[in-house]
Design an enzyme around this catalytic site. Sequence first.
Site, PDB file in Angstrom:
ATOM      1  N   CYS A 131      -3.272  -3.562 -39.385  1.00  0.00           N
ATOM      2  CA  CYS A 131      -2.999  -2.125 -39.427  1.00  0.00           C
ATOM      3  C   CYS A 131      -1.496  -1.880 -39.521  1.00  0.00           C
ATOM      4  CB  CYS A 131      -3.608  -1.425 -38.205  1.00  0.00           C
ATOM      5  SG  CYS A 131      -3.165  -2.146 -36.628  1.00  0.00           S
ATOM      6  N   ASN A 193      -8.901  -9.844 -43.092  1.00  0.00           N
ATOM      7  CA  ASN A 193      -9.290  -8.457 -43.297  1.00  0.00           C
ATOM      8  C   ASN A 193      -9.502  -8.199 -44.793  1.00  0.00           C
ATOM      9  OD1 ASN A 193      -9.735  -5.688 -42.802  1.00  0.00           O
ATOM     10  ND2 ASN A 193      -8.190  -5.634 -41.203  1.00  0.00           N
ATOM     11  N   THR A 267     -20.157  -6.300 -45.195  1.00  0.00           N
ATOM     12  CA  THR A 267     -20.779  -5.621 -46.331  1.00  0.00           C
ATOM     13  C   THR A 267     -22.257  -5.940 -46.475  1.00  0.00           C
ATOM     14  OG1 THR A 267     -18.670  -5.534 -47.523  1.00  0.00           O
ATOM     15  CG2 THR A 267     -20.673  -5.338 -48.837  1.00  0.00           C
TER      16      THR A 267
END
Length: 304
Positions: A131, A193, A267
Amino acid sequence: MVTKVNTTVKIGSLILKNQVMPASGAFGIEMKDAIDFNLLSAIVPKSITKFPQAGNAKPRICETSAGILNSIGIQSKGISYYLTDIIPSFKPYDVPLIASISAESIEEFVEMADVLGNHDEVAALELNISCPNLKGDGKAFGMDATVTFELISQVRKVTKVPLIAKLTPNVTSIQDIAIAAEKAGADALNVANTMLAMAIDVDTRKPLIGNVMGGLSGPAVKPIIIRMIYQVAQVSSLPIIGCGGVMTGRDALEMIIAGASAVQVGTASFIQPTALTDILAEIESYLIEHEIEDIHDLIGSVVV
């Protein structure tokens, strides 16, 4: 003939009974009606922020060739809600809870880790260093080895639970970041990520997601993640959690052979709600079929 296999691995003091856990952001208590949480190696709820966040502009998700592009923006109800609602909701399950932390500064990471990393129901912390660091011109913490070292070193001082550094793939050398994380006191590495990407509607000429760019996940990124797992395994002795493009048991096995001790599934669960337990069953079947009694005989066994 092998009829029972050992799939137990360790991340610091945390013992995982098998290789499969959800990826943060792709899993919630709602999935209890689809799968048995007790079968998983760990539970990883969506990353938590200190304060409530509304998330990014809509639309936030779109399909791409062999993948999904998303820019949710870590929509969050804040750490207070996490403590009073999220953690208790998973308490009935006999599975360790890994809290994923997202913060805007090193100080905020430390503050949140001090709370969650000393909570009886939190078995480990996943530090989402992918992040943006608002004190570092918005550049992700995990894009800078020096910042990564400082962040994890500071967090290590306030908690004894295992620390998992969630690395970003959007770097020139993920090995440098992995080395910094290990030296700072991380117990494991999440590789990795989502990949920064973009999609455009050719009819309107506008980006398909409101934030213009987002994170790409799904089958399209798997070969890149495999490469990164292999590279990280060459320079670090830490356990690796592979994340990115695991749709089947064979995908997970590919990551394990490359050097991962466990995998996260994201996913795939959107496409098939039972993906987590399906993949777990496929891994065990493979081990029995190939007469591999211990998962450690497979981890990092790639022949080059």
